[in-house]
Motif scaffolding. Structure first.
Motif, PDB file in Angstrom:
ATOM      1  N   ASN A  55      56.496  18.965  61.199  1.00 10.43           N
ATOM      2  CA  ASN A  55      57.134  18.753  60.092  1.00 10.43           C
ATOM      3  C   ASN A  55      58.846  18.871  60.090  1.00 10.43           C
ATOM      4  N   LYS A  56      59.294  19.776  61.203  1.00 15.88           N
ATOM      5  CA  LYS A  56      60.561  20.039  61.524  1.00 15.88           C
ATOM      6  C   LYS A  56      61.277  18.774  61.988  1.00 15.88           C
ATOM      7  N   ARG A  57      60.404  18.111  62.871  1.00 19.42           N
ATOM      8  CA  ARG A  57      61.137  16.807  63.533  1.00 19.42           C
ATOM      9  C   ARG A  57      60.923  15.707  62.626  1.00 19.42           C
ATOM     10  N   LYS A  58      59.990  15.434  61.705  1.00 22.58           N
ATOM     11  CA  LYS A  58      59.825  14.647  60.653  1.00 22.58           C
ATOM     12  C   LYS A  58      60.974  14.575  59.696  1.00 22.58           C
ATOM     13  N   SER A  59      61.370  16.043  59.472  1.00 25.17           N
ATOM     14  CA  SER A  59      62.362  16.149  58.221  1.00 25.17           C
ATOM     15  C   SER A  59      63.879  16.251  58.868  1.00 25.17           C
ATOM     16  N   GLN A  62      66.071  13.663  56.834  1.00 24.22           N
ATOM     17  CA  GLN A  62      66.281  14.317  55.740  1.00 24.22           C
ATOM     18  C   GLN A  62      67.171  15.189  55.358  1.00 24.22           C
ATOM     19  N   VAL A  63      67.157  16.406  56.296  1.00 23.99           N
ATOM     20  CA  VAL A  63      67.970  17.548  56.348  1.00 23.99           C
ATOM     21  C   VAL A  63      69.346  17.004  56.655  1.00 23.99           C
ATOM     22  N   ASN A  64      69.485  16.593  57.751  1.00 26.99           N
ATOM     23  CA  ASN A  64      70.952  15.773  58.106  1.00 26.99           C
ATOM     24  C   ASN A  64      71.723  15.003  56.837  1.00 26.99           C
TER      25      ASN A  64
END
Length: 185
Positions: A55-59, A62-64
């Motif tokens: 999930n961290k890799r996928k998001s 979006q976070v950036n």
């Protein structure tokens, strides 16, 4: 100062504040990641850890985008807020001076008058800034130009932005001092 130089200068300073916000947020993110990194490593089960990292890799994108989007990301909103606050400190010198004069003459001031004493100069002073930077998102076009500039240009404008910040803070505090000097004499 002509309109183009005024517009260019304000947008360059906003750009430098935006870069500073991005850098600050990256540092804060690294600190938080460092402090939080033992939690998944030692406290999550293998299955939860795998989901967490996936999930961290996928998001990540979006976070950036949340932090660094030039139109509505957190960095530009913080830079916009700081820029507006700093810019508004210059007319506060006038407001504080008028406050000192009113207190000297009348010895008391109505809250409504005090409110207007600050709102009117700040609003009048902020209109040209808003038109030069934020109307029709002009800053986005300038940001495209500034990204192409060399290191020397960035260094010069970082110093000019620091001078702008120093001048803003100095103007604010000199205004307070001026209010006391005028009111006490």
């Amino acid at each position: 100062m002509n309109k183009q130089k005024f517009e260019y200068s304000l947008n360059a300073m906003l750009y430098c504040l935006w870069l500073f916000e991005q850098k600050s947020q990256n540092i804060i993110s690294k600190i938080i990641r460092f402090l939080f990194s033992p939690v998944p490593k030692y406290f999550f089960t293998k299955k939860i850890k795998e989901r967490y990292y996936e999930n961290k890799r996928k998001s990540k994108r979006q976070v950036n985008d949340f932090f660094n989007n030039k139109k509505n990301g957190l960095s530009i909103r913080m830079a916009y807020h700081n820029f507006g606050s700093l810019y508004s400190s210059f007319p506060c010198f006038i407001s504080f001076s008028l406050l000192g004069l009113i207190l000297r003459i009348f010895k008391d001031i109505n809250l409504g008058v005090l409110f207007m004493l600050f709102i009117i100069p700040i609003t009048i002073f902020s209109i040209p800034m808003y038109k030069a930077v934020f109307s029709n998102d002009k800053y986005l076009e300038y940001f495209k130009q500034f990204e192409k500039k060399d290191e020397h240009w960035h260094k010069i404008w970082k110093w000019r932005t620091k001078a702008f910040i120093f001048g803003s803070i100095t103007s604010f505090f000199l205004g307070i001092i001026m209010a006391f000097v005028i009111a006490m004499n």
